[in-house]
Motif scaffolding. Structure first.
Motif, mmCIF file in Angstrom:
data_model
loop_
_atom_site.group_PDB
_atom_site.id
_atom_site.type_symbol
_atom_site.label_atom_id
_atom_site.label_comp_id
_atom_site.label_asym_id
_atom_site.label_seq_id
_atom_site.Cartn_x
_atom_site.Cartn_y
_atom_site.Cartn_z
ATOM 1 N N ASP A 4 0.830 -1.192 0.000
ATOM 2 C CA ASP A 4 0.000 0.000 0.000
ATOM 3 C C ASP A 4 0.868 1.247 0.000
ATOM 4 O OD1 ASP A 4 -2.751 1.230 0.383
ATOM 5 O OD2 ASP A 4 -1.591 2.127 2.031
ATOM 6 N N HIS A 5 1.915 1.237 0.817
ATOM 7 C CA HIS A 5 2.850 2.363 0.847
ATOM 8 C C HIS A 5 4.130 1.929 1.546
ATOM 9 C CE1 HIS A 5 0.809 2.721 4.751
ATOM 10 N NE2 HIS A 5 1.946 3.249 5.187
ATOM 11 N N ILE A 6 5.167 2.735 1.406
ATOM 12 C CA ILE A 6 6.442 2.472 2.060
ATOM 13 C C ILE A 6 6.981 3.787 2.608
ATOM 14 C CG2 ILE A 6 7.816 2.709 -0.061
ATOM 15 C CD1 ILE A 6 9.576 0.405 1.085
ATOM 16 N N GLY A 7 7.642 3.719 3.739
ATOM 17 C CA GLY A 7 8.232 4.901 4.356
ATOM 18 C C GLY A 7 9.733 4.760 4.451
ATOM 19 N N LEU A 8 10.426 5.864 4.276
ATOM 20 C CA LEU A 8 11.874 5.882 4.287
ATOM 21 C C LEU A 8 12.337 6.982 5.226
ATOM 22 C CD1 LEU A 8 14.227 4.563 2.608
ATOM 23 C CD2 LEU A 8 14.016 6.507 1.077
ATOM 24 N N GLY A 9 13.095 6.628 6.250
ATOM 25 C CA GLY A 9 13.691 7.625 7.122
ATOM 26 C C GLY A 9 14.886 8.249 6.435
ATOM 27 N N VAL A 10 15.044 9.551 6.564
ATOM 28 C CA VAL A 10 16.150 10.258 5.895
ATOM 29 C C VAL A 10 16.920 11.092 6.912
ATOM 30 C CG1 VAL A 10 14.987 10.275 3.654
ATOM 31 C CG2 VAL A 10 14.657 12.196 5.219
ATOM 32 N N TRP A 57 6.643 7.537 1.261
ATOM 33 C CA TRP A 57 6.780 8.545 2.314
ATOM 34 C C TRP A 57 8.235 8.708 2.724
ATOM 35 C CZ3 TRP A 57 2.767 11.358 4.384
ATOM 36 C CH2 TRP A 57 1.490 10.994 3.950
ATOM 37 N N ILE A 58 8.621 9.953 2.962
ATOM 38 C CA ILE A 58 9.926 10.228 3.563
ATOM 39 C C ILE A 58 9.686 10.965 4.872
ATOM 40 C CG2 ILE A 58 11.228 10.223 1.409
ATOM 41 C CD1 ILE A 58 11.207 13.322 1.547
ATOM 42 N N ALA A 63 18.116 8.431 9.013
ATOM 43 C CA ALA A 63 18.311 7.472 7.927
ATOM 44 C C ALA A 63 18.119 6.038 8.401
ATOM 45 C CB ALA A 63 19.706 7.647 7.336
ATOM 46 N N ASN A 64 17.576 5.216 7.524
ATOM 47 C CA ASN A 64 17.412 3.787 7.790
ATOM 48 C C ASN A 64 18.770 3.094 7.743
ATOM 49 O OD1 ASN A 64 14.438 3.630 7.728
ATOM 50 N ND2 ASN A 64 14.703 4.280 5.620
ATOM 51 N N ARG A 65 18.970 2.151 8.595
ATOM 52 C CA ARG A 65 20.175 1.325 8.544
ATOM 53 C C ARG A 65 19.752 -0.108 8.724
ATOM 54 N NH1 ARG A 65 21.815 4.518 5.819
ATOM 55 N NH2 ARG A 65 23.136 6.228 6.353
ATOM 56 N N PRO A 66 20.107 -1.021 7.869
ATOM 57 C CA PRO A 66 20.873 -0.799 6.654
ATOM 58 C C PRO A 66 20.040 -0.067 5.605
ATOM 59 C CG PRO A 66 20.110 -3.055 6.710
ATOM 60 C CD PRO A 66 19.691 -2.415 8.020
ATOM 61 N N PRO A 67 20.721 0.489 4.579
ATOM 62 C CA PRO A 67 19.970 1.188 3.524
ATOM 63 C C PRO A 67 18.936 0.277 2.864
ATOM 64 C CG PRO A 67 22.313 1.606 3.334
ATOM 65 C CD PRO A 67 22.151 0.522 4.364
ATOM 66 N N LEU A 68 17.927 0.887 2.290
ATOM 67 C CA LEU A 68 16.843 0.151 1.629
ATOM 68 C C LEU A 68 16.974 0.188 0.117
ATOM 69 C CD1 LEU A 68 13.788 1.421 3.702
ATOM 70 C CD2 LEU A 68 15.021 -0.725 3.953
ATOM 71 N N HIS A 69 16.256 -0.700 -0.539
ATOM 72 C CA HIS A 69 16.112 -0.696 -1.994
ATOM 73 C C HIS A 69 14.643 -0.429 -2.284
ATOM 74 C CE1 HIS A 69 15.997 -3.150 -5.979
ATOM 75 N NE2 HIS A 69 15.876 -1.855 -6.177
ATOM 76 N N ASP A 115 20.855 7.366 -3.175
ATOM 77 C CA ASP A 115 20.552 8.699 -2.665
ATOM 78 C C ASP A 115 21.595 9.081 -1.618
ATOM 79 O OD1 ASP A 115 19.820 7.481 -0.242
ATOM 80 O OD2 ASP A 115 17.710 7.988 -0.405
ATOM 81 N N ALA A 116 21.451 10.258 -1.031
ATOM 82 C CA ALA A 116 22.433 10.765 -0.068
ATOM 83 C C ALA A 116 22.547 9.902 1.185
ATOM 84 C CB ALA A 116 22.094 12.206 0.312
ATOM 85 N N ASP A 117 21.503 9.129 1.510
ATOM 86 C CA ASP A 117 21.540 8.254 2.669
ATOM 87 C C ASP A 117 22.001 6.840 2.325
ATOM 88 O OD1 ASP A 117 20.613 9.998 4.830
ATOM 89 O OD2 ASP A 117 18.744 10.087 3.690
#
Length: 129
Positions: A4-10, A57-58, A63-69, A115-117
């Motif tokens: 439905d949706h995904i969120g990404l911490g930055v 969503w951001i 930032a998420n750790r580990p990075p996401l795809h 991206d930068a993260d």
């Protein structure tokens, strides 16, 4: 399964919002809603999408750790090309230029950037040329 949706911490909300707004514009994806950030401990957030539906969503929560795809659907191969160019112009690092990835399937045309993260952001078109 369908998401439905995904969120990404930055790590830097303003930088990430500018990056994703520019990089995803060729795919017809933009900021639909934005809120928060006006009180301590209340991180700013933006919902991006197309056709009035914020499904990516951001949030400035870190930032998420580990990075996401995250892979975004492109409606055509030229959209994939335009995404890659716009993302690089907006500050992304190349992680695989536009092209076919036949090891996934014969029509898998995609481009990848970091991206930068450090997140691996992809645009993919599954349609034949």
């Amino acid at each position: 399964m369908s998401l439905d949706h995904i969120g990404l911490g930055v790590g830097d909300y303003a930088r990430a919002k500018a990056f994703f707004s520019a990089a995803l514009a060729p795919l017809g994806i933009g900021v639909i809603v934005e809120f928060g950030g006006d009180k301590p401990g209340d991180p700013a957030a933006a919902g991006l999408g197309r056709d009035g539906r914020p499904d990516f969503w951001i949030s400035g929560q870190g930032a998420n750790r580990p990075p996401l795809h995250v892979a975004f659907t492109a409606r055509s191969r030229p959209e994939v090309d335009a995404f890659h160019a716009a993302a690089l112009k907006a500050g992304a690092r190349d992680n695989g230029g536009p092209g076919l990835r036949p090891h996934y399937h014969p029509n898998y045309y995609a481009a990848f950037v970091h991206d930068a993260d450090g997140n691996n952001i992809e645009a993919v078109c599954h349609s034949p040329a």
